[in-house]
Design a protein around this motif. Structure first.
Motif, PDB file in Angstrom:
ATOM      1  N   ASP A  36      11.053   7.832 -10.313  1.00 60.55           N
ATOM      2  CA  ASP A  36      10.063   8.845 -10.681  1.00 60.55           C
ATOM      3  C   ASP A  36       8.751   8.228 -11.155  1.00 60.55           C
ATOM      4  OD1 ASP A  36      11.826  10.942 -10.142  1.00 60.55           O
ATOM      5  OD2 ASP A  36      12.680  10.876 -12.155  1.00 60.55           O
ATOM      6  N   SER A  37       8.718   6.916 -11.275  1.00 60.88           N
ATOM      7  CA  SER A  37       7.497   6.239 -11.721  1.00 60.88           C
ATOM      8  C   SER A  37       6.470   6.225 -10.590  1.00 60.88           C
ATOM      9  CB  SER A  37       7.815   4.814 -12.167  1.00 60.88           C
ATOM     10  OG  SER A  37       8.293   4.050 -11.064  1.00 60.88           O
ATOM     11  N   ARG A  38       5.227   5.951 -10.948  1.00 59.40           N
ATOM     12  CA  ARG A  38       4.155   5.916  -9.958  1.00 59.40           C
ATOM     13  C   ARG A  38       3.278   4.688 -10.191  1.00 59.40           C
ATOM     14  NH1 ARG A  38       7.277   8.775  -8.206  1.00 59.40           N
ATOM     15  NH2 ARG A  38       7.107  10.928  -7.473  1.00 59.40           N
ATOM     16  N   PHE A  39       2.724   4.160  -9.106  1.00 57.38           N
ATOM     17  CA  PHE A  39       1.881   2.976  -9.135  1.00 57.38           C
ATOM     18  C   PHE A  39       0.644   3.221  -8.274  1.00 57.38           C
ATOM     19  CE2 PHE A  39       6.321   1.696  -9.485  1.00 57.38           C
ATOM     20  CZ  PHE A  39       6.316   0.836 -10.572  1.00 57.38           C
ATOM     21  N   ASP A  40      -0.294   2.285  -8.368  1.00 61.52           N
ATOM     22  CA  ASP A  40      -1.446   2.286  -7.472  1.00 61.52           C
ATOM     23  C   ASP A  40      -1.758   0.828  -7.127  1.00 61.52           C
ATOM     24  OD1 ASP A  40      -3.622   2.881  -5.949  1.00 61.52           O
ATOM     25  OD2 ASP A  40      -4.759   3.909  -7.516  1.00 61.52           O
ATOM     26  N   LEU A  83      13.316   0.689  -5.009  1.00 61.55           N
ATOM     27  CA  LEU A  83      13.687   0.486  -6.406  1.00 61.55           C
ATOM     28  C   LEU A  83      12.831   1.300  -7.368  1.00 61.55           C
ATOM     29  CD1 LEU A  83      14.120  -3.388  -6.389  1.00 61.55           C
ATOM     30  CD2 LEU A  83      15.895  -1.648  -6.124  1.00 61.55           C
ATOM     31  N   ALA A  84      11.540   1.412  -7.087  1.00 59.49           N
ATOM     32  CA  ALA A  84      10.642   2.096  -8.025  1.00 59.49           C
ATOM     33  C   ALA A  84       9.452   2.667  -7.273  1.00 59.49           C
ATOM     34  CB  ALA A  84      10.163   1.130  -9.101  1.00 59.49           C
ATOM     35  N   GLY A  85       8.987   3.824  -7.740  1.00 58.73           N
ATOM     36  CA  GLY A  85       7.846   4.472  -7.127  1.00 58.73           C
ATOM     37  C   GLY A  85       8.242   5.378  -5.972  1.00 58.73           C
ATOM     38  N   LEU A  86       7.255   6.082  -5.450  1.00 59.92           N
ATOM     39  CA  LEU A  86       7.443   6.978  -4.307  1.00 59.92           C
ATOM     40  C   LEU A  86       6.826   6.312  -3.086  1.00 59.92           C
ATOM     41  CD1 LEU A  86       8.188   9.714  -3.023  1.00 59.92           C
ATOM     42  CD2 LEU A  86       5.947  10.567  -3.776  1.00 59.92           C
ATOM     43  N   SER A 104      -0.791  10.598  -1.433  1.00 57.44           N
ATOM     44  CA  SER A 104      -0.399  11.474  -2.549  1.00 57.44           C
ATOM     45  C   SER A 104       0.767  10.927  -3.370  1.00 57.44           C
ATOM     46  CB  SER A 104      -0.030  12.867  -2.020  1.00 57.44           C
ATOM     47  OG  SER A 104      -1.106  13.444  -1.324  1.00 57.44           O
ATOM     48  N   ASN A 105       0.728   9.618  -3.651  1.00 53.29           N
ATOM     49  CA  ASN A 105       1.837   9.053  -4.424  1.00 53.29           C
ATOM     50  C   ASN A 105       1.375   8.096  -5.510  1.00 53.29           C
ATOM     51  OD1 ASN A 105       0.992   7.070  -2.624  1.00 53.29           O
ATOM     52  ND2 ASN A 105       3.037   6.208  -2.370  1.00 53.29           N
ATOM     53  N   VAL A 106       0.085   8.118  -5.870  1.00 58.33           N
ATOM     54  CA  VAL A 106      -0.407   7.212  -6.903  1.00 58.33           C
ATOM     55  C   VAL A 106      -0.290   7.878  -8.266  1.00 58.33           C
ATOM     56  CG1 VAL A 106      -1.983   6.097  -5.298  1.00 58.33           C
ATOM     57  CG2 VAL A 106      -2.808   7.976  -6.731  1.00 58.33           C
ATOM     58  N   GLY A 107      -0.221   7.049  -9.306  1.00 65.86           N
ATOM     59  CA  GLY A 107      -0.150   7.555 -10.667  1.00 65.86           C
ATOM     60  C   GLY A 107       0.243   6.450 -11.616  1.00 65.86           C
ATOM     61  N   THR A 108       0.387   6.803 -12.869  1.00 67.19           N
ATOM     62  CA  THR A 108       0.737   5.827 -13.912  1.00 67.19           C
ATOM     63  C   THR A 108       2.014   6.211 -14.637  1.00 67.19           C
ATOM     64  OG1 THR A 108      -0.637   6.998 -15.532  1.00 67.19           O
ATOM     65  CG2 THR A 108      -1.691   5.230 -14.271  1.00 67.19           C
ATOM     66  N   ASP A 109       2.800   7.124 -14.081  1.00 67.30           N
ATOM     67  CA  ASP A 109       3.993   7.617 -14.759  1.00 67.30           C
ATOM     68  C   ASP A 109       5.002   6.499 -14.988  1.00 67.30           C
ATOM     69  OD1 ASP A 109       2.765  10.037 -14.445  1.00 67.30           O
ATOM     70  OD2 ASP A 109       4.192  10.829 -12.980  1.00 67.30           O
ATOM     71  N   LEU A 160       0.798  -1.222   0.000  1.00 71.96           N
ATOM     72  CA  LEU A 160       0.000   0.000   0.000  1.00 71.96           C
ATOM     73  C   LEU A 160       0.830   1.271   0.000  1.00 71.96           C
ATOM     74  CD1 LEU A 160      -3.083  -0.698   2.281  1.00 71.96           C
ATOM     75  CD2 LEU A 160      -2.819  -0.972  -0.183  1.00 71.96           C
ATOM     76  N   ASP A 161       2.155   1.153   0.127  1.00 71.12           N
ATOM     77  CA  ASP A 161       2.982   2.348  -0.014  1.00 71.12           C
ATOM     78  C   ASP A 161       3.270   2.652  -1.479  1.00 71.12           C
ATOM     79  OD1 ASP A 161       4.602   0.169  -0.403  1.00 71.12           O
ATOM     80  OD2 ASP A 161       6.051   0.668   1.164  1.00 71.12           O
ATOM     81  N   ASN A 162       2.713   1.828  -2.388  1.00 70.81           N
ATOM     82  CA  ASN A 162       2.750   2.083  -3.833  1.00 70.81           C
ATOM     83  C   ASN A 162       4.163   2.208  -4.398  1.00 70.81           C
ATOM     84  OD1 ASN A 162      -0.108   2.098  -4.181  1.00 70.81           O
ATOM     85  ND2 ASN A 162      -0.159   4.141  -3.262  1.00 70.81           N
ATOM     86  N   CYS A 163       5.045   1.375  -3.907  1.00 72.01           N
ATOM     87  CA  CYS A 163       6.397   1.344  -4.445  1.00 72.01           C
ATOM     88  C   CYS A 163       6.916  -0.081  -4.378  1.00 72.01           C
ATOM     89  CB  CYS A 163       7.321   2.298  -3.692  1.00 72.01           C
ATOM     90  SG  CYS A 163       7.516   1.896  -1.939  1.00 72.01           S
ATOM     91  N   VAL A 164       8.056  -0.307  -5.012  1.00 74.01           N
ATOM     92  CA  VAL A 164       8.713  -1.609  -5.006  1.00 74.01           C
ATOM     93  C   VAL A 164      10.043  -1.453  -4.283  1.00 74.01           C
ATOM     94  CG1 VAL A 164       9.672  -3.472  -6.400  1.00 74.01           C
ATOM     95  CG2 VAL A 164       7.625  -2.253  -7.186  1.00 74.01           C
ATOM     96  N   ARG A 165      10.266  -2.338  -3.296  1.00 76.76           N
ATOM     97  CA  ARG A 165      11.491  -2.280  -2.500  1.00 76.76           C
ATOM     98  C   ARG A 165      12.114  -3.671  -2.437  1.00 76.76           C
ATOM     99  NH1 ARG A 165       9.518   0.352   3.029  1.00 76.76           N
ATOM    100  NH2 ARG A 165      11.587   1.318   3.148  1.00 76.76           N
ATOM    101  N   ARG A 166      13.351  -3.715  -1.989  1.00 76.66           N
ATOM    102  CA  ARG A 166      13.991  -5.016  -1.803  1.00 76.66           C
ATOM    103  C   ARG A 166      14.849  -5.014  -0.552  1.00 76.66           C
ATOM    104  NH1 ARG A 166      18.823  -5.658  -6.412  1.00 76.66           N
ATOM    105  NH2 ARG A 166      19.994  -3.782  -5.843  1.00 76.66           N
ATOM    106  N   ILE A 167      15.155  -6.230  -0.074  1.00 74.94           N
ATOM    107  CA  ILE A 167      15.995  -6.413   1.105  1.00 74.94           C
ATOM    108  C   ILE A 167      17.257  -7.135   0.662  1.00 74.94           C
ATOM    109  CG2 ILE A 167      16.147  -7.383   3.417  1.00 74.94           C
ATOM    110  CD1 ILE A 167      13.048  -7.480   3.413  1.00 74.94           C
ATOM    111  N   VAL A 168      18.382  -6.492   0.856  1.00 69.64           N
ATOM    112  CA  VAL A 168      19.681  -7.070   0.503  1.00 69.64           C
ATOM    113  C   VAL A 168      20.598  -6.945   1.717  1.00 69.64           C
ATOM    114  CG1 VAL A 168      21.666  -6.981  -1.048  1.00 69.64           C
ATOM    115  CG2 VAL A 168      19.389  -6.407  -1.922  1.00 69.64           C
ATOM    116  N   ASP A 169      21.075  -8.086   2.207  1.00 73.82           N
ATOM    117  CA  ASP A 169      22.001  -8.096   3.351  1.00 73.82           C
ATOM    118  C   ASP A 169      21.451  -7.295   4.539  1.00 73.82           C
ATOM    119  OD1 ASP A 169      23.825  -9.649   1.909  1.00 73.82           O
ATOM    120  OD2 ASP A 169      24.818  -7.882   1.077  1.00 73.82           O
TER     121      ASP A 169
END
Length: 376
Positions: A291-295, A272-275, A280-285, A257-266
């Motif tokens: 700088d991309s946006r997701f929902d 990685l992507a999205g805000l 106030s962080n949804v979009g289709t950019d 629900l934070d509308n971004c893609v993250r990863r766990i390394v070590d």
């Protein structure tokens, strides 16, 4: 009438589907060879012209299976029906396994579009939303509303982790690690390369790990809300994670629900992507990944090109994070709805997961109650 397949184990399932439970002289003579083949390979030999034949299709989006009626009815292609198909992954037998969330039914689909329902003994997951297969073919299913994880082995289901809720506010939901773990609306799950079951524990806002012997530990997340930043996983906010997957290096990727893609390394979280924030962080950019946006990105899935496929559910789009993690693009989808056609004109309604088959994609189009075929 439903054609139920009894889920003994993935290997017993092969024999049932191929022989309908009866051994004839020919099957006895070829027993050794049969054990070396998956059910899908056997089916291909018997139906050489039926394996997801896209030779007559151009690039675009097509309906592969499902009538759009919200019931779990077996059949072939559009003669079958799904009830909120929420999650799909390929099984060890080469068939696509699909969760019908509304009915709690586990389905499987061959590449000719034949859809069958799976049955088994023991408790039935009431709100199946994510699953994965262990190396031995056992199926593990997250039941979100029940706050627990089921294991289906040798035709019998049992509770693998958590305490399955019987009714609301019965104390099953919670947050505890260890042998008597508690979860709070677990969502997608995936096995890592060490055999640990990784869980997106949504309402606990944590990523959890369950060892093969059933001991649960926390990998990432803390209590409370606030600024979502990168840093040590066990002191960073993980906001309502829904999707989780791993890469070939056993790194964990997640979204929610934070509308971004993250990863766990070590032990460190990296965006990685999205805000990453919960407002106030949804979009289709498209474009530069950060700088991309997701929902509501979910259904994270690495394709054969090491690109991270993303079902951008509430945007009704299929998105791609490039293999170098620098760029986000849209493969298919536009406004919410239902329409086959060109990639940029086709419409989905809450796509939630996908599987690649020889360079094309099967997508669970949840609200439309269909499995869609996307040909880039």
């Amino acid at each position: 009438m439903k054609n139920h397949i009894y889920f003994h184990s993935i290997f017993a399932l092969f024999a049932i589907a191929c022989n309908n439970g009866d051994l004839d002289e020919k099957s006895i003579e070829s027993e050794t060879n049969q054990e070396e083949k998956t059910e899908q390979e056997e089916w291909i030999e018997e139906n050489p012209d039926s394996l997801l034949d896209i030779s007559e299709y151009a690039s675009g989006v097509y309906t592969f299976a499902g009538s759009g009626e919200y019931v779990s009815v077996d059949g072939i292609k559009e003669g079958a029906s799904f009830a909120d198909p929420i999650y799909m992954r390929e099984g060890p037998d080469g068939w696509m396994y699909i969760l019908d969330r509304m009915t709690g039914t586990i389905r499987r689909m061959s590449l000719d579009g034949t859809v069958e329902s799976i049955s088994f003994q023991g408790p039935q997951p009431r709100d199946a939303i994510g699953f994965d297969f262990a190396d031995n073919g056992d199926l593990y299913v997250a039941s979100s509303d029940e706050h627990c994880i089921y294991k289906i082995s040798q035709g019998v289901s049992s509770v693998f982790a958590g305490t399955c809720s019987v009714e609301g506010n019965d104390g099953a939901a919670g947050y505890e690690d260890g042998a008597q773990a508690k979860f709070y609306f677990p969502k997608e799950i995936v096995f890592d390369l060490d055999g640990n079951l990784i869980v997106a524990d949504a309402s606990n806002s944590r990523i959890r790990s369950i060892s093969p012997n059933g001991i649960t530990s926390t990998i990432a997340g803390v209590d409370g809300f606030g600024l979502i930043e990168d840093g040590p996983a066990l002191s960073s906010i993980v906001y309502f994670p829904i999707s989780v997957t791993i890469d070939e290096d056993n790194n964990i990727y997640f979204s929610g629900l934070d509308n971004c893609v993250r990863r766990i390394v070590d032990g460190e979280i990296e965006t990685l992507a999205g805000l990453c924030q919960n407002y106030s962080n949804v979009g289709t950019d498209d474009g530069a990944a950060l700088d991309s946006r997701f929902d509501l990105p979910r259904g994270l899935y690495f394709n054969s090109q090491d690109e991270l496929m993303i079902a951008d559910a509430s945007n009704s789009r299929i998105r791609i994070l490039s293999s170098d993690l620098s760029q986000v693009s849209t493969m298919a989808g536009t406004v919410s709805g239902f329409a086959d056609g060109a990639l940029e004109e086709a419409a989905f309604d809450y796509p939630s997961s996908m599987v690649e088959v020889d360079g094309v994609y099967l997508v669970t189009d949840s609200v439309n109650g269909r499995i869609r075929l996307v040909i880039p």
